[in-house]
Write an enzyme that holds these catalytic residues in place. Sequence first.
Site, PDB file in Angstrom:
ATOM      1  N   ALA A  93       0.806  -1.223   0.000  1.00 25.05           N
ATOM      2  CA  ALA A  93       0.000   0.000   0.000  1.00 25.05           C
ATOM      3  C   ALA A  93       0.836   1.270   0.000  1.00 25.05           C
ATOM      4  CB  ALA A  93      -0.932  -0.002   1.215  1.00 25.05           C
ATOM      5  N   ASN A  94       2.144   1.144  -0.125  1.00 22.06           N
ATOM      6  CA  ASN A  94       2.988   2.340  -0.047  1.00 22.06           C
ATOM      7  C   ASN A  94       3.060   3.107  -1.365  1.00 22.06           C
ATOM      8  OD1 ASN A  94       4.813  -0.227  -0.369  1.00 22.06           O
ATOM      9  ND2 ASN A  94       5.879   1.410  -1.456  1.00 22.06           N
TER      10      ASN A  94
ATOM     11  N   GLY B 257       1.591   3.300  -5.889  1.00 17.29           N
ATOM     12  CA  GLY B 257       0.855   2.770  -7.021  1.00 17.29           C
ATOM     13  C   GLY B 257      -0.574   2.361  -6.723  1.00 17.29           C
TER      14      GLY B 257
ATOM     15  N   SER C 203      -2.816  -9.519 -13.539  1.00 17.27           N
ATOM     16  CA  SER C 203      -2.303  -8.701 -14.637  1.00 17.27           C
ATOM     17  C   SER C 203      -2.764  -9.306 -15.952  1.00 17.27           C
ATOM     18  CB  SER C 203      -0.765  -8.679 -14.590  1.00 17.27           C
ATOM     19  OG  SER C 203      -0.212  -8.228 -15.812  1.00 17.27           O
TER      20      SER C 203
ATOM     21  N   TYR D 253       6.865 -14.226 -14.632  1.00 14.29           N
ATOM     22  CA  TYR D 253       5.849 -13.252 -14.231  1.00 14.29           C
ATOM     23  C   TYR D 253       4.460 -13.711 -14.664  1.00 14.29           C
ATOM     24  CZ  TYR D 253       3.365  -8.826 -13.698  1.00 14.29           C
ATOM     25  OH  TYR D 253       2.456  -7.852 -13.327  1.00 14.29           O
TER      26      TYR D 253
END
Length: 301
Positions: free
Chosen positions: A21-22, A24, A147, A172
């Site tokens: 949550a820091n 983006g 994504s 990914y």
Amino acid sequence: MGWTASDIPDLHGKRAIVTGANSGIGYHTALQLARHGAAVVLACRSAERGRHALGKMTAAVPDGDITLASLDLADLASVREFAKRHGDGPLDLLVNNAGVMALPHRTTADGFEMQFGTNHLGHFALTGLLLPALRSAAAPRVVTVTSMAAWMGRPRFDDPNWERGYRKWGAYGWSKLANLVFAKELDRRYAGLTSNAAHPGYAATNLQQAGPKMAGSALQDRLNAAANALVAQSAAMGALPTLYAATAPAAEGGACYGPRLLGYRGTPAKAIMPGQAGRPETGRRLWTLSEDLTGVAYDPA
């Protein structure tokens, strides 16, 4: 116009945890949850970046109930410690947002390939450890952020940690496919708990810069920064599918939400998922593998 943050219902009395949550997508998700009344825990790996985000968020929502907590999803000991400190129920909402993308080959503290270990296994373990708190809430939700790269992912049950032939984008894609498979399987297993997924489309975040910086590719770093500035939508817009999945009364369990304009930009709509993401057999295999690797056994349904 479509669904926007102004459509989020009143969340007073709700407790939420947002990983990563820091910055983006995670930052804007937590910010809007707090603005609408939820008590929000910012689960962050970096204490410095977490404190900076907390300062900005409390300035924006001075009457908000926002706290900062340490969580490193690439270290199962950290995941267990976090769950021990924040697992007292009820927990209304868990947003599995944190992630890494297209890194040079790295391993987690527990020896897992970094992308699969962080993006999927860390969140699998966290969700399982917080499951009693979630199930004690009246209408709990778990949102797992995936994504569009899930479309290029392939199940890799024979070599989940890429011990052979590592490819950063393949790894990914596998991790993001695993996010989708997990979200659907969790929803299948637990009646009364809504589990769904969301993706931000192409949003300008720090995620695009992390891989090139780790690889020492200044050119790729500059190209990604230019693409973020010229093509991507804002992180605040990219957070809307997550917020819709987390708060909209019409959001469905087992569904995935993303931007409506070709999946890249715009307000939230139901997204089309790869067919293999919804196969029960794939879900069961990933679940068993994840329990074996993490040592986290979920409570019976």
